[in-house]
Design a protein around this motif. Structure first.
Motif, PDB file in Angstrom:
ATOM      1  N   HIS A   2      -1.402   5.087   4.705  1.00 29.10           N
ATOM      2  CA  HIS A   2      -1.672   3.648   4.592  1.00 29.10           C
ATOM      3  C   HIS A   2      -0.930   3.061   3.402  1.00 29.10           C
ATOM      4  O   HIS A   2      -0.348   1.983   3.485  1.00 29.10           O
ATOM      5  CB  HIS A   2      -3.170   3.410   4.465  1.00 29.10           C
ATOM      6  CG  HIS A   2      -3.531   1.960   4.344  1.00 29.10           C
ATOM      7  ND1 HIS A   2      -3.726   1.151   5.436  1.00 29.10           N
ATOM      8  CD2 HIS A   2      -3.706   1.165   3.256  1.00 29.10           C
ATOM      9  CE1 HIS A   2      -3.994  -0.077   5.030  1.00 29.10           C
ATOM     10  NE2 HIS A   2      -4.003  -0.090   3.704  1.00 29.10           N
ATOM     11  N   LEU A   3      -0.943   3.781   2.287  1.00 27.69           N
ATOM     12  CA  LEU A   3      -0.249   3.313   1.087  1.00 27.69           C
ATOM     13  C   LEU A   3       1.244   3.174   1.350  1.00 27.69           C
ATOM     14  O   LEU A   3       1.885   2.202   0.935  1.00 27.69           O
ATOM     15  CB  LEU A   3      -0.508   4.274  -0.065  1.00 27.69           C
ATOM     16  CG  LEU A   3      -0.030   3.824  -1.449  1.00 27.69           C
ATOM     17  CD1 LEU A   3      -0.871   2.676  -1.968  1.00 27.69           C
ATOM     18  CD2 LEU A   3      -0.082   4.996  -2.423  1.00 27.69           C
ATOM     19  N   LEU A   4       1.827   4.150   2.048  1.00 30.28           N
ATOM     20  CA  LEU A   4       3.263   4.089   2.350  1.00 30.28           C
ATOM     21  C   LEU A   4       3.572   2.950   3.299  1.00 30.28           C
ATOM     22  O   LEU A   4       4.565   2.239   3.127  1.00 30.28           O
ATOM     23  CB  LEU A   4       3.714   5.418   2.961  1.00 30.28           C
ATOM     24  CG  LEU A   4       3.592   6.663   2.058  1.00 30.28           C
ATOM     25  CD1 LEU A   4       3.984   7.902   2.833  1.00 30.28           C
ATOM     26  CD2 LEU A   4       4.431   6.512   0.798  1.00 30.28           C
ATOM     27  N   THR A   5       2.733   2.781   4.303  1.00 25.39           N
ATOM     28  CA  THR A   5       2.961   1.713   5.297  1.00 25.39           C
ATOM     29  C   THR A   5       2.903   0.336   4.658  1.00 25.39           C
ATOM     30  O   THR A   5       3.652  -0.573   5.048  1.00 25.39           O
ATOM     31  CB  THR A   5       1.931   1.813   6.433  1.00 25.39           C
ATOM     32  OG1 THR A   5       2.052   3.097   7.051  1.00 25.39           O
ATOM     33  CG2 THR A   5       2.146   0.724   7.473  1.00 25.39           C
ATOM     34  N   THR A   6       2.030   0.167   3.694  1.00 26.85           N
ATOM     35  CA  THR A   6       1.874  -1.141   3.046  1.00 26.85           C
ATOM     36  C   THR A   6       2.788  -1.299   1.833  1.00 26.85           C
ATOM     37  O   THR A   6       2.622  -2.227   1.033  1.00 26.85           O
ATOM     38  CB  THR A   6       0.404  -1.341   2.595  1.00 26.85           C
ATOM     39  OG1 THR A   6       0.013  -0.266   1.725  1.00 26.85           O
ATOM     40  CG2 THR A   6      -0.521  -1.380   3.794  1.00 26.85           C
ATOM     41  N   GLY A   7       3.744  -0.388   1.678  1.00 26.36           N
ATOM     42  CA  GLY A   7       4.700  -0.523   0.592  1.00 26.36           C
ATOM     43  C   GLY A   7       4.116  -0.297  -0.787  1.00 26.36           C
ATOM     44  O   GLY A   7       4.642  -0.802  -1.784  1.00 26.36           O
ATOM     45  N   GLY A   8       3.027   0.463  -0.853  1.00 24.62           N
ATOM     46  CA  GLY A   8       2.425   0.766  -2.156  1.00 24.62           C
ATOM     47  C   GLY A   8       1.431  -0.273  -2.626  1.00 24.62           C
ATOM     48  O   GLY A   8       0.989  -0.214  -3.779  1.00 24.62           O
TER      49      GLY A   8
END
Length: 396
Positions: free
Chosen positions: A387-393
């Motif tokens: 989720h963190l990667l998908t939302t760009g951090g």
């Protein structure tokens, strides 16, 4: 006709969307393939070097990317090496098994920071399970900024906007609102999924499945499940119940399964079923008793050897079904019982060869998982990480 103000808003929204996609692409490459230089990021993502530099500078300013040294170059300036900053935050992974709850906390390099393990009594209620998970999260989260927690659980996990439901027929759980039960006791963002699927995700990212596109990951514990990965993505089916391999029929009219049907694979190769077939009802939990059975077989006990040989033959037949159905390049055996039964792998392979079609069997490798007993919890931790990667951090 579009007004100028509306056009400006659309252009800004489009720009934000592009920047988010670029942040996500760069972070994902750094996490899965890093450390990398800016030049390597440009080649691997297809983004221009100026675009990479702009986004990377933002990520460094936000603290989620850090410089990790320099790479010597033949002439010119050395290239700076970049990585996802481990200290940016922590993610938790929870393995809800039938006999216990394991909670692990990882930094963003997925190095383990803390761990909590607690047993579950037989027939524990959903509320008891939720309490155990929450207690474990409180224990490992102390002193850390936790960005999210993933929970791997037995059964079908049905995702809904108001919270995931768990349908675990073998446990007597029907539409249990486990996510809602957990949210009452924590403000950590939660992500729930089936335990076999979290194991599969961990092995795909860090273990035996790394670099593969078509694979099946079998979780063998008290029960049996699987995660099917096709073209790099987990196959879920209509309501995420795909992968209930343990409840495919191995023998028509066979042993009664805990799900209520007869002849299921789980009724022959799940740890509870193996111990039942062996007549093991002594002291100790399932893990202790299965280890004792394996030790007895290794010491030459003919009855124990016969049970395990038969188990390997059944398991091989089940693996052959996976090969015939999904044509994977790899089948991985994991789970705590899978680890305990590792010595059976040659016989499992031989049984699979007898039962599978020759052409797809020749294309498939059958291997043990590489992540051991931590695979489900580590895989669960990849849920908030993904989720963190998908939302760009961006933090939730």
């Amino acid at each position: 006709m579009r007004l100028r103000g509306e056009a400006v808003q659309v252009e800004r929204a489009s720009h934000r969307g592009v920047r988010l996609r670029n942040r996500s692409a760069l972070l994902t490459r750094l996490f899965l393939e890093g450390p990398l230089t800016r030049q390597e990021l440009s080649r691997r993502t297809g983004l221009s070097q100026p675009a990479v530099s702009n986004v990377v500078n933002d990520l460094i300013d936000d603290g989620i990317v850090a410089e990790a040294g320099a790479l010597e170059s033949e002439g010119g300036r050395p290239s700076t090496i970049l990585r996802v900053a481990p200290s940016y935050g922590a993610v938790a992974g929870v393995d809800v098994g039938e006999t216990g709850v394991r909670v692990e906390l990882f930094d963003l390099g997925l190095e383990r920071l803390a761990q909590s393990c607690a047993p579950l009594t037989a027939g524990a209620s959903p509320a008891d399970v939720a309490d155990s998970v929450l207690a474990g999260l409180r224990t490992v989260a102390t002193g850390h900024r936790v960005l999210g927690a993933g929970v791997g659980v037995a059964g079908i996990v049905q995702q809904r906007p108001e919270g995931a439901l768990v349908h675990a027929q073998t446990l007597g759980w029907e539409s249990v609102p486990l996510e809602s039960l957990l949210r009452r006791g924590t403000d950590i963002p939660l992500h729930l999924d089936n335990g076999a699927k979290t194991l599969g995700q961990a092995e795909m990212w860090f273990g035996a499945g790394r670099g593969r596109r078509h694979a099946v990951f079998a979780l063998i514990g008290s029960g049996v499940g699987a995660a099917v990965v096709t073209n790099g993505a987990t196959y879920r089916g209509t309501s995420s119940s795909a992968g209930e391999w343990g409840h495919t029929t191995l023998m028509y009219g066979g042993r009664r399964c805990r799900c209520g049907a007869s002849g299921c694979l789980e009724a022959y190769v799940g740890a509870a079923a193996i111990l039942d077939r062996a007549g093991s009802s002594g002291a100790g939990d399932e893990e202790t008793r299965l280890a004792a059975l394996v030790a007895a077989a290794s010491a030459g006990d003919p009855a124990a050897r016969s049970i395990l040989d038969e188990t390997a033959d059944y398991l091989g037949a089940g693996v052959a079904d996976l090969i015939n159905l999904f044509n994977p390049e790899l089948v991985v055996l994991g789970g705590w019982a899978g680890v305990a039964l590792a010595g059976l792998l040659p016989r499992v392979r031989a049984s699979a060869a007898r039962h599978a079609l020759r052409q797809p069997f020749a294309q498939a490798r059958i291997e043990l998982g590489r992540l051991g007993l931590d695979a489900v919890a580590l895989g669960a931790a990849t849920l908030p990480m993904a989720h963190l990667l998908t939302t760009g951090g961006r933090r939730q």
